[in-house]
Design an enzyme around this catalytic site. Structure first.
Site, short mmCIF file in Angstrom:
data_model
loop_
_atom_site.label_atom_id
_atom_site.label_comp_id
_atom_site.label_asym_id
_atom_site.label_seq_id
_atom_site.Cartn_x
_atom_site.Cartn_y
_atom_site.Cartn_z
N MET A 1 75.93 33.92 48.50
CA MET A 1 74.95 33.49 47.74
C MET A 1 75.92 33.52 46.13
O MET A 1 76.27 32.81 45.10
CB MET A 1 74.29 35.04 46.93
N PRO A 2 76.67 32.19 47.17
CA PRO A 2 78.11 31.20 46.20
C PRO A 2 77.68 30.27 45.76
O PRO A 2 76.21 30.03 44.86
CB PRO A 2 79.26 30.89 47.27
N TYR A 3 78.08 30.16 44.30
CA TYR A 3 78.10 29.59 43.70
C TYR A 3 79.08 28.32 43.36
O TYR A 3 80.23 29.12 42.91
CB TYR A 3 77.32 30.28 41.95
N THR B 1 72.96 28.96 48.60
CA THR B 1 74.97 28.56 48.10
C THR B 1 74.20 27.27 46.89
O THR B 1 73.38 26.87 47.90
CB THR B 1 75.56 27.50 49.32
N PHE B 2 74.74 27.12 45.82
CA PHE B 2 74.20 26.32 45.03
C PHE B 2 75.68 25.90 44.35
O PHE B 2 76.34 26.28 44.40
CB PHE B 2 73.81 27.16 43.46
#
Lengths: 68, 68, 68, 68, 68, 68
Positions: free
Chosen positions: D1-3, D40-41
């Protein structure tokens, strides 16, 4: 003293929708944490779909696929 | 190696005022923490008054009330 | 209604130094843009030197080189 | 779930370059931390050179010196 | 694909309150902009009261005044 | 002069992995936009799984479901 930053894609968000996001976020902080609205900031940032990526791709491209 | 991010409403901030914010922030980091200016970043973000909320309302609306 | 975010490495910054950063940043916004202190937020974030990189390297490593 | 948030100056970055930044950042998170691309955004923000400071000066001014 | 970042002071926020902030923010984006929850991120950052300033002062000091 | 901010959950990321993220991000900016490493910052922020939400839920809860 909360600070809420909402980043969304710039796909025709109206001033009324922005007002609704501001009102709703502020109310949420009041309801959950009893924060004071007078010192609750909400900052909305609209990001071009070329500049937002997910799953390796630009949102611009994902929208084209959605519309096919 | 500090990074300073200043968010303000986009109400006619001049290039000279931006330069003053950059100079002042950098000097502050030098004075207080002895940081090196060469690796001190200052990034100013100007936000539309429709996109900034405080006390449940958009700044656009607050400005209209101020001017009445 | 400005929001100032200062990111620095977590290398023993004292409460007095934080107070000085808050005071100085707020005064800068007053001096340059005539902003109201009552609605000027300053948020300081301290980042571990392992988590900050510059020039390909972690600051942790740069500090070891500096001290040699 | 990285930003991942990438801030760069707005000096003619093309859509292809933005796509390359999105692809590269997402792949990096997959390679290093085994993150899922689907959540991943990557958000790219382009900042006017008047609004970015380093070493006390606006990047606008630094570019003029570079070009002399 | 919204990204919501909520910064609050670290004054004993419980896991249940965090869950309520996440749920409420996500629902707000669904209600106002019809966004998909599966790609709506909410990131809560808790900031020490020494590191948050308003009106020239650290929140730590404001809390002491409130309690007198 | 790029600034890259990577937010990830704090699930045992090692110093070596952080170094790999810093190196990879910096190289990406060099390759795609010809940026100078000496003025490329990478800041990694690790967020507690209680504080990160997706699809209405805390990541903490999602991890429990994954492990069942």
């Amino acid at each position: 003293m909360p600070y809420v930053n909402i980043k969304i894609t710039d796909e025709g968000v109206t001033s009324e929708q922005k007002q609704a996001l501001i009102k709703g976020s502020t109310q949420l902080l009041v309801d959950v944490l009893n924060k004071k609205p007078a010192t609750t900031f909400v900052v909305i940032e609209e990001v071009n779909t070329d500049n937002w990526g997910i799953g390796f791709d630009q949102v611009t491209k994902l929208r084209q696929i959605d519309n096919k």
